[in-house]
Structure formats: structure tokens, C-alpha cells
Write an enzyme that holds these catalytic residues in place. Structure first.
Site, PDB file in Angstrom:
ATOM      1  N   PHE A  40      13.548 -28.097  96.427  1.00 53.68           N
ATOM      2  CA  PHE A  40      12.988 -26.976  95.665  1.00 53.68           C
ATOM      3  C   PHE A  40      13.606 -25.647  96.050  1.00 53.68           C
ATOM      4  O   PHE A  40      13.880 -24.818  95.207  1.00 53.68           O
ATOM      5  CB  PHE A  40      11.475 -26.885  95.922  1.00 53.68           C
ATOM      6  CG  PHE A  40      10.659 -27.740  94.997  1.00 53.68           C
ATOM      7  CD1 PHE A  40      11.247 -28.427  93.954  1.00 53.68           C
ATOM      8  CD2 PHE A  40       9.283 -27.831  95.160  1.00 53.68           C
ATOM      9  CE1 PHE A  40      10.488 -29.194  93.096  1.00 53.68           C
ATOM     10  CE2 PHE A  40       8.510 -28.595  94.306  1.00 53.68           C
ATOM     11  CZ  PHE A  40       9.121 -29.285  93.277  1.00 53.68           C
ATOM     12  N   GLN A 106       5.919 -35.733 101.464  1.00 59.99           N
ATOM     13  CA  GLN A 106       5.639 -34.811 100.351  1.00 59.99           C
ATOM     14  C   GLN A 106       6.454 -35.217  99.139  1.00 59.99           C
ATOM     15  O   GLN A 106       6.323 -34.626  98.078  1.00 59.99           O
ATOM     16  CB  GLN A 106       6.040 -33.384 100.733  1.00 59.99           C
ATOM     17  CG  GLN A 106       5.309 -32.839 101.934  1.00 59.99           C
ATOM     18  CD  GLN A 106       5.897 -31.493 102.345  1.00 59.99           C
ATOM     19  OE1 GLN A 106       5.466 -30.455 101.884  1.00 59.99           O
ATOM     20  NE2 GLN A 106       6.878 -31.524 103.202  1.00 59.99           N
ATOM     21  N   ILE A 108       8.128 -37.377  96.039  1.00 61.55           N
ATOM     22  CA  ILE A 108       7.519 -38.033  94.893  1.00 61.55           C
ATOM     23  C   ILE A 108       8.495 -39.033  94.287  1.00 61.55           C
ATOM     24  O   ILE A 108       8.297 -39.524  93.181  1.00 61.55           O
ATOM     25  CB  ILE A 108       7.130 -36.966  93.842  1.00 61.55           C
ATOM     26  CG1 ILE A 108       8.351 -36.083  93.481  1.00 61.55           C
ATOM     27  CG2 ILE A 108       6.013 -36.078  94.365  1.00 61.55           C
ATOM     28  CD1 ILE A 108       8.086 -35.076  92.364  1.00 61.55           C
ATOM     29  N   HIS A 126       1.791 -35.747  97.716  1.00 63.76           N
ATOM     30  CA  HIS A 126       1.978 -35.078  96.417  1.00 63.76           C
ATOM     31  C   HIS A 126       2.231 -36.069  95.283  1.00 63.76           C
ATOM     32  O   HIS A 126       2.778 -35.709  94.251  1.00 63.76           O
ATOM     33  CB  HIS A 126       3.123 -34.059  96.520  1.00 63.76           C
ATOM     34  CG  HIS A 126       2.835 -32.945  97.487  1.00 63.76           C
ATOM     35  ND1 HIS A 126       3.803 -32.190  98.084  1.00 63.76           N
ATOM     36  CD2 HIS A 126       1.649 -32.466  97.966  1.00 63.76           C
ATOM     37  CE1 HIS A 126       3.236 -31.294  98.878  1.00 63.76           C
ATOM     38  NE2 HIS A 126       1.936 -31.442  98.830  1.00 63.76           N
ATOM     39  N   CYS A 134      -3.337 -40.938  83.497  1.00 59.99           N
ATOM     40  CA  CYS A 134      -4.237 -40.099  82.716  1.00 59.99           C
ATOM     41  C   CYS A 134      -4.995 -39.183  83.681  1.00 59.99           C
ATOM     42  O   CYS A 134      -5.493 -39.663  84.708  1.00 59.99           O
ATOM     43  CB  CYS A 134      -5.229 -40.979  81.954  1.00 59.99           C
ATOM     44  SG  CYS A 134      -6.606 -40.043  81.292  1.00 59.99           S
ATOM     45  N   CYS A 137      -9.201 -40.467  83.218  1.00 55.15           N
ATOM     46  CA  CYS A 137      -9.724 -41.733  83.752  1.00 55.15           C
ATOM     47  C   CYS A 137      -8.789 -42.375  84.778  1.00 55.15           C
ATOM     48  O   CYS A 137      -9.151 -43.373  85.414  1.00 55.15           O
ATOM     49  CB  CYS A 137     -10.003 -42.710  82.622  1.00 55.15           C
ATOM     50  SG  CYS A 137      -8.522 -43.349  81.816  1.00 55.15           S
ATOM     51  N   CYS A 159      -4.156 -40.176  76.662  1.00 56.81           N
ATOM     52  CA  CYS A 159      -4.556 -41.511  77.109  1.00 56.81           C
ATOM     53  C   CYS A 159      -5.109 -42.334  75.935  1.00 56.81           C
ATOM     54  O   CYS A 159      -5.870 -41.811  75.100  1.00 56.81           O
ATOM     55  CB  CYS A 159      -5.628 -41.341  78.186  1.00 56.81           C
ATOM     56  SG  CYS A 159      -6.260 -42.871  78.854  1.00 56.81           S
ATOM     57  N   ASP A 242      22.421 -31.517 109.330  1.00 55.37           N
ATOM     58  CA  ASP A 242      22.236 -32.409 108.193  1.00 55.37           C
ATOM     59  C   ASP A 242      21.435 -33.656 108.612  1.00 55.37           C
ATOM     60  O   ASP A 242      21.693 -34.249 109.678  1.00 55.37           O
ATOM     61  CB  ASP A 242      23.621 -32.819 107.667  1.00 55.37           C
ATOM     62  CG  ASP A 242      23.495 -33.777 106.522  1.00 55.37           C
ATOM     63  OD1 ASP A 242      23.073 -33.345 105.434  1.00 55.37           O
ATOM     64  OD2 ASP A 242      23.786 -34.976 106.709  1.00 55.37           O
TER      65      ASP A 242
HETATM   66  P1  NAD Z   1      11.696 -27.695 100.215  1.00 52.06           P
HETATM   67  O1  NAD Z   1      12.678 -27.666  99.101  1.00 52.06           O
HETATM   68  O2  NAD Z   1      10.745 -26.565 100.348  1.00 52.06           O
HETATM   69  O3  NAD Z   1      12.476 -27.762 101.597  1.00 52.06           O
HETATM   70  C1  NAD Z   1      13.501 -28.688 101.810  1.00 52.06           C
HETATM   71  C2  NAD Z   1      14.166 -28.319 103.121  1.00 52.06           C
HETATM   72  O4  NAD Z   1      15.127 -29.327 103.401  1.00 52.06           O
HETATM   73  C3  NAD Z   1      14.883 -26.974 103.074  1.00 52.06           C
HETATM   74  O5  NAD Z   1      14.454 -26.173 104.169  1.00 52.06           O
HETATM   75  C4  NAD Z   1      16.370 -27.351 103.199  1.00 52.06           C
HETATM   76  O6  NAD Z   1      17.088 -26.445 104.008  1.00 52.06           O
HETATM   77  C5  NAD Z   1      16.300 -28.699 103.874  1.00 52.06           C
HETATM   78  N1  NAD Z   1      17.399 -29.606 103.537  1.00 52.06           N
HETATM   79  C6  NAD Z   1      17.834 -29.949 102.295  1.00 52.06           C
HETATM   80  N2  NAD Z   1      18.797 -30.890 102.377  1.00 52.06           N
HETATM   81  C7  NAD Z   1      18.992 -31.124 103.705  1.00 52.06           C
HETATM   82  C8  NAD Z   1      19.861 -31.969 104.440  1.00 52.06           C
HETATM   83  N3  NAD Z   1      20.718 -32.791 103.840  1.00 52.06           N
HETATM   84  N4  NAD Z   1      19.804 -31.930 105.796  1.00 52.06           N
HETATM   85  C9  NAD Z   1      18.940 -31.092 106.428  1.00 52.06           C
HETATM   86  N5  NAD Z   1      18.090 -30.280 105.799  1.00 52.06           N
HETATM   87  C10 NAD Z   1      18.107 -30.306 104.450  1.00 52.06           C
HETATM   88  O7  NAD Z   1      10.976 -29.091 100.188  1.00 52.06           O
HETATM   89  P2  NAD Z   1       9.572 -29.516 100.756  1.00 52.06           P
HETATM   90  O8  NAD Z   1       9.237 -28.840 102.032  1.00 52.06           O
HETATM   91  O9  NAD Z   1       9.492 -30.988 100.660  1.00 52.06           O
HETATM   92  O10 NAD Z   1       8.680 -28.826  99.607  1.00 52.06           O
HETATM   93  C11 NAD Z   1       7.625 -29.354  99.265  1.00 52.06           C
HETATM   94  C12 NAD Z   1       7.599 -29.780  97.776  1.00 52.06           C
HETATM   95  O11 NAD Z   1       8.787 -30.227  97.175  1.00 52.06           O
HETATM   96  C13 NAD Z   1       6.723 -30.938  97.730  1.00 52.06           C
HETATM   97  O12 NAD Z   1       5.633 -30.588  96.972  1.00 52.06           O
HETATM   98  C14 NAD Z   1       7.481 -32.073  97.046  1.00 52.06           C
HETATM   99  O13 NAD Z   1       6.578 -32.777  96.266  1.00 52.06           O
HETATM  100  C15 NAD Z   1       8.508 -31.362  96.283  1.00 52.06           C
HETATM  101  N6  NAD Z   1       9.816 -31.991  95.983  1.00 52.06           N
HETATM  102  C16 NAD Z   1      10.063 -33.338  96.162  1.00 52.06           C
HETATM  103  C17 NAD Z   1      11.322 -33.872  95.870  1.00 52.06           C
HETATM  104  C18 NAD Z   1      11.558 -35.358  96.066  1.00 52.06           C
HETATM  105  O14 NAD Z   1      10.649 -36.152  95.913  1.00 52.06           O
HETATM  106  N7  NAD Z   1      12.776 -35.766  96.426  1.00 52.06           N
HETATM  107  C19 NAD Z   1      12.331 -33.042  95.404  1.00 52.06           C
HETATM  108  C20 NAD Z   1      12.051 -31.662  95.227  1.00 52.06           C
HETATM  109  C21 NAD Z   1      10.787 -31.176  95.521  1.00 52.06           C
END
Ligand code: NAD
Length: 253
Positions: A40, A106, A108, A126, A134, A137, A159, A242
Site C-alpha cells: 500500500f 494482514q 488478503i 483483514h 454477502c 448473511c 446476495c 529485503d
Molecule cells: P504497508 O504497505 O503499509 O507496508 C508494507 C511495508 O513492507 C513497507 O514498510 C515496505 O517498506 C515494506 N516492504 C515492501 N516490500 C518489501 C520487501 N521486499 N522487503 C522488505 N520490506 C518490504 O503494508 P501493511 O503494513 O501490510 O498494511 C496493511 C494493509 O495492507 C493491510 O490492511 C493489508 O490488508 C493491506 N494489503 C495487503 C496486500 C496483500 O495481501 N498482499 C497488499 C497490499 C495491501
């Protein structure tokens, strides 16, 4: 303590894993970026392009529901093509080895399940975007069904049972957190001796409370994230590199 370089961080993490009896990972979007799913908040992340649709907006507005589904369908190829990365596979190895009872995520994207975790051992705070529900329900729907209906009717479907809106099975901003998952995540955080936060900016609450909770209950806390977080100060080890590089050495152990 911030690891001075990747190698010393990985070594220290290896020692901590060996010493731990019960490890609880807590994952965020960063673990899935190497699988092609944007996070995000990084540059180029989802929010640099879209404003999030709040839950009450989704409920109140047909236009918001249609827009929400259009965004989801636009991401379908990305989600469908994604395969577990090195981070997911390393955690699955530790799970198979009996070190990890369950993990908190977190995310999805369903990639922990795809890496070998049983669904009941993935606590999804999340929700999950690979199917729909839905909002009245709770009836579950396949995304294919939603897409077909959307194309036929030109609008997001309701739904078939109770006529309430159908939404991806995710928790939106402004939506209640799931009770059962919050309870299970609390218990896991309170009863582990090593808690590893991986790829989360730790800014979304209440999810971001779990690393601190684990630390306060006596666990060692490790944070693996390439950007600083507000909880780095209380962590026993911070690996600011990373995730694939940091966890790759643990795949297959
Ligand atoms: P965020 O985007 O806020 O933070 C992700 C963090 O990961 C950042 O600080 C970034 O610097 C770090 N990052 C990204 N790639 C990296 C890598 N290869 N190595 C090391 N660090 C890395 O994400 P969050 O904290 O999970 O935010 C929460 C929300 O984002 C949740 O509600 C979630 O549902 C949602 N989300 C989920 C997905 C998914 O399911 N893949 C994708 C986008 C957002």
C-alpha cells in the site's frame, strides 16, 4: 538492535529461531511484493494510485460498490498469477518443523495457505480477497460468479438469499475487525517466545498492536522491513533489508 548488515542479521535471526520453542510470525504486504502484489505505502503502492473506499461508503453507494469491484477485477491477473515467495516458503518450512503453531497476517492474498499452511493456522486479520461474501448473511461467493453477474447486469450484484451487497471477503477501513481472529491473534501473541513482524509498516491499528503485545508478554521481537517502523526501538533485532534475502536462507530448513 538494528543488524549492521544483512549477513549478521540473518545469523542472529538463525540463533533466535534455534533458541525459540514457539514462533509467531506477523506478516504484511511487504512479504508479497516479490510475488508481484504491490503493497500500500511504498512508492508505486496501491494508495499512491487509489483512494481507499471506506466500508460505510461501500454500503451506502452503488457507485462505490461498482468502483470497488472494478478495482478488484483489474487486479485479478496479479492475484491469480502470484505464487508464494521466499518469505512465505521460509515460514512454511518452520511451520512444518513444528516451530510455528499458526501465523497472523494482514494480507488478503491467500499466499500463506498456498505455501503449505493449513487454513485454520492462518489468522487473517483483514480477511481474504480471493473470494466474496454477502455483507448481510455472510454467504460465500466465488469471484467468477460476481464477475459474470457484474458483466451481465453492468453493476455489482447483491446476495441471492438476502439481497444485501456482496463484497470481497476482506475487512475495509471502517469495518469491524473479526472477533474470533482478534482473539486468536491475542492468544498467539501472548504465548510465544519469538514474534517476527515481516513486511509491515506497522501503522494500521489494531493489527499493529500485536508486536508490542508480544514484546510486553516476554517474547523476543524481530522486525524485518526495508523501511523503519515506529516499533523498531522496542525490537530485539531489526533487519532493515529485503525480506526474500533475509528469509531465503531459512527455506527448506
Ligand atoms: P504497508 O504497505 O503499509 O507496508 C508494507 C511495508 O513492507 C513497507 O514498510 C515496505 O517498506 C515494506 N516492504 C515492501 N516490500 C518489501 C520487501 N521486499 N522487503 C522488505 N520490506 C518490504 O503494508 P501493511 O503494513 O501490510 O498494511 C496493511 C494493509 O495492507 C493491510 O490492511 C493489508 O490488508 C493491506 N494489503 C495487503 C496486500 C496483500 O495481501 N498482499 C497488499 C497490499 C495491501
Amino acid at each position: 538492535m538494528i543488524a549492521s548488515d544483512l549477513r549478521s542479521g540473518v545469523e542472529r535471526l538463525g540463533d533466535m529461531i534455534a533458541e525459540a520453542k514457539t514462533i509467531v510470525p506477523f506478516t504484511g504486504a511487504g512479504i508479497s511484493t516479490e510475488c508481484g502484489i504491490p503493497d500500500f505505502r511504498s512508492p508505486g503502492g496501491v494508495w499512491t494510485r487509489y483512494r481507499p473506499i471506506q466500508f460505510d461508503e461501500f454500503v451506502a453507494s452503488r457507485e462505490a460498490r461498482d468502483e470497488s469491484w472494478r478495482r478488484r477485477f483489474a487486479m485479478e491477473e496479479v492475484f491469480a498469477a502470484a505464487r508464494p515467495g521466499r518469505g512465505h516458503r521460509a515460514l512454511a518450512s518452520l511451520y512444518r518443523a513444528g516451530k510455528i503453531p499458526a501465523l497472523i497476517t494482514q494480507n488478503i492474498d491467500n499466499l500463506h495457505q498456498a505455501s503449505g499452511f493449513a487454513a485454520e493456522h492462518v489468522i487473517e486479520l483483514h480477511g481474504n480477497t480471493t473470494y466474496a461474501r454477502c455483507i448481510g448473511c455472510g454467504k460465500a461467493y466465488q469471484l467468477d460468479w460476481v464477475k459474470r453477474r457484474f458483466e451481465e447486469e453492468g453493476a455489482a450484484p447483491n446476495c441471492t438469499v438476502c439481497d444485501e451487497p456482496v463484497k470481497t471477503a476482506t475487512i475495509s477501513f471502517g469495518q469491524m475487525m473479526p472477533d474470533d481472529e482478534m482473539q486468536r491473534a491475542t492468544e498467539l501473541s501472548q504465548h510465544c517466545d519469538l514474534f517476527i513482524a515481516i513486511g509491515s509498516s506497522l501503522v494500521v491499528w489494531p493489527a499493529a498492536g500485536f508486536p508490542m503485545m508480544a514484546k510486553n508478554c516476554g517474547a523476543r521481537l524481530v522486525i524485518i522491513n526495508r523501511e523503519p517502523t515506529d516499533q523498531d526501538d522496542i525490537a530485539d533485532l531489526v533487519i532493515r533489508h529485503d525480506i526474500g534475502e533475509a528469509l531465503g536462507p531459512f527455506v527448506g530448513n
